[in-house]
Design a protein around this motif. Sequence first.
Motif, PDB file in Angstrom:
ATOM      1  N   GLU A 210       0.887  -1.212  -0.213  1.00 49.55           N
ATOM      2  CA  GLU A 210      -0.060  -0.032   0.079  1.00 49.55           C
ATOM      3  C   GLU A 210       0.672   1.267  -0.147  1.00 49.55           C
ATOM      4  OE1 GLU A 210      -2.382  -3.087   2.197  1.00 49.55           O
ATOM      5  OE2 GLU A 210      -0.196  -2.374   2.037  1.00 49.55           O
ATOM      6  N   TRP A 213       2.445   1.780  -3.554  1.00 50.66           N
ATOM      7  CA  TRP A 213       1.437   1.834  -4.741  1.00 50.66           C
ATOM      8  C   TRP A 213       1.049   3.567  -4.411  1.00 50.66           C
ATOM      9  CZ3 TRP A 213      -0.147   2.502  -9.213  1.00 50.66           C
ATOM     10  CH2 TRP A 213      -1.409   3.040  -9.637  1.00 50.66           C
ATOM     11  N   GLN A 277      -2.656  -6.672  -8.056  1.00 47.59           N
ATOM     12  CA  GLN A 277      -3.139  -7.615  -6.972  1.00 47.59           C
ATOM     13  C   GLN A 277      -2.094  -7.601  -6.125  1.00 47.59           C
ATOM     14  OE1 GLN A 277      -3.977 -11.702  -7.401  1.00 47.59           O
ATOM     15  NE2 GLN A 277      -4.369 -12.207  -5.162  1.00 47.59           N
ATOM     16  N   ARG A 280      -1.925  -4.136  -4.369  1.00 47.55           N
ATOM     17  CA  ARG A 280      -3.123  -3.989  -3.634  1.00 47.55           C
ATOM     18  C   ARG A 280      -3.932  -2.656  -3.766  1.00 47.55           C
ATOM     19  NH1 ARG A 280      -1.432  -6.073   2.707  1.00 47.55           N
ATOM     20  NH2 ARG A 280      -0.593  -8.272   1.955  1.00 47.55           N
ATOM     21  N   LEU A 281      -4.100  -2.575  -5.216  1.00 46.03           N
ATOM     22  CA  LEU A 281      -4.818  -1.504  -5.570  1.00 46.03           C
ATOM     23  C   LEU A 281      -6.318  -1.749  -5.197  1.00 46.03           C
ATOM     24  CD1 LEU A 281      -2.391  -1.431  -7.630  1.00 46.03           C
ATOM     25  CD2 LEU A 281      -3.901  -0.634  -9.606  1.00 46.03           C
ATOM     26  N   SER A 282      -7.204  -0.521  -5.103  1.00 43.51           N
ATOM     27  CA  SER A 282      -8.428  -0.497  -4.832  1.00 43.51           C
ATOM     28  C   SER A 282      -9.097  -1.518  -5.858  1.00 43.51           C
ATOM     29  CB  SER A 282      -9.066   0.582  -4.727  1.00 43.51           C
ATOM     30  OG  SER A 282      -9.209   1.029  -5.921  1.00 43.51           O
ATOM     31  N   ARG A 283     -10.247  -1.952  -5.445  1.00 35.81           N
ATOM     32  CA  ARG A 283     -11.080  -2.856  -6.446  1.00 35.81           C
ATOM     33  C   ARG A 283     -11.413  -1.900  -7.670  1.00 35.81           C
ATOM     34  NH1 ARG A 283     -14.469  -7.252  -6.214  1.00 35.81           N
ATOM     35  NH2 ARG A 283     -14.221  -7.518  -3.924  1.00 35.81           N
ATOM     36  N   ALA A 284     -11.821  -0.742  -7.497  1.00 38.01           N
ATOM     37  CA  ALA A 284     -12.140   0.028  -8.698  1.00 38.01           C
ATOM     38  C   ALA A 284     -10.970   0.497  -9.611  1.00 38.01           C
ATOM     39  CB  ALA A 284     -12.527   1.349  -8.216  1.00 38.01           C
ATOM     40  N   GLU A 285      -9.703   0.695  -8.893  1.00 38.08           N
ATOM     41  CA  GLU A 285      -8.459   0.688  -9.729  1.00 38.08           C
ATOM     42  C   GLU A 285      -8.085  -0.296 -10.570  1.00 38.08           C
ATOM     43  OE1 GLU A 285      -5.984   4.005  -7.032  1.00 38.08           O
ATOM     44  OE2 GLU A 285      -5.731   2.022  -6.409  1.00 38.08           O
ATOM     45  N   ARG A 286      -8.448  -1.491  -9.861  1.00 40.79           N
ATOM     46  CA  ARG A 286      -7.870  -2.838 -10.517  1.00 40.79           C
ATOM     47  C   ARG A 286      -8.979  -3.099 -11.622  1.00 40.79           C
ATOM     48  NH1 ARG A 286      -9.697  -7.383  -6.856  1.00 40.79           N
ATOM     49  NH2 ARG A 286     -11.276  -7.007  -7.675  1.00 40.79           N
TER      50      ARG A 286
END
Length: 395
Positions: A210, A213, A277, A280-286
């Motif tokens: 985290e 990133w 992954q 650990r990008l946010s779900r929206a970023e991923r």
Amino acid sequence: MIDPAPNLAGAAWLDDAATVAVMDALEAAGGPDCARFVGGCVRNAIIAQPISDIDIATILNPDQTIAALRRAGVRAVPTGVEHGTVTAVWQGRPVEVTTLRRDVETDGRRAVVAFTQDWAEDARRRDFTLNSLYALRDGTIFDPTGRGVADARAGRIVFVGDPAQRLAEDYLRALRFFRFYAWYGQGEADRAALQACAAVADRVASLAAERIWAEFKKLLAAENPQAAVRLMAEAGVLAAVIGDGASLAHFAALASQDPLLRFAALIPAGQTAALAQRLRLSRAERDRLVAAAAGPPFQVGEDPRAAIYRLGTEVFKDRALLAQAAGRTDMGAAAALAATWTPPRFPLGGEDALAAGVPRGPAVGAALRAVEEDWIAGGFSEDRAGLLARLRSAV
């Protein structure tokens, strides 16, 4: 030491309501000069850059800070008291207040600190000279390193003291060096700093994902981060973030300042999901990153409007910009089309299918999809009446 010039007197943020409320609260407890503005707000005021956050350093310890704020009716949030940080909130505006510190123990990833009342000692444990600047509420600037003001004005990103020591205290400072160079650097980068960053490149990967990133995303948000990213690659620090094979040419060719798209342009083919992954990008970023990196939005000879309709405008534009950076010469026009063309809404629904005689169940969806595909292939030109007729003829 006090640098008699410049002086920040008259800067609007010095008289901001939140700033005044917090400084009044601290000085009521600790007296004049118990608190000073520090870091980015002072640096950016000197170089006439926008100021987004206000940070204050104080000789009060965290408990004293919290008590002082609450007595004055200022909300106090203990966001990082083990490191001396309390967030003061006045009328919804946050101001970060941190007790002067010195490092007791460091291992490159975390630090144990002790609180101090020595401003010079606090300055010596900060990262760069241009960030080791303090100011009183009347605008008087303190420059303990003796070169912070000059370095800020000249765009020199220079570590405080020994670069190797500063990096040994926190390996994230290797990323911060390139981030600050991207945002504020001018001319050639400091060679001693570059060498020290290269020496700890392999240690950067050991940091919490985290933190990596968050720092790298800030770097990519700079107006023109190409020189900083190139230097990162030469120092081996970029490989610690992305791995081998970063696409510097695609990054340089990308016609976008969006930090997430810049990141996508750098990632080697086929590694997007795994890297998202790992960091650990946010779900929206991923999800956006994976969708953007899935390939060009349409094949040569296909109608780009069909792709805009199926993918959605934002995904289409992301893919078009990345494909253009990778060498597809038709993608500039496609991205421009996506910015001006609004996909039409398919005018039929389930009730229309049932009224046309399609049996309830999966057949409804299948019939509608078949008619919709014909409508797309025809360039979205057939009207509702024609589509209804087509639907009835398929029953």
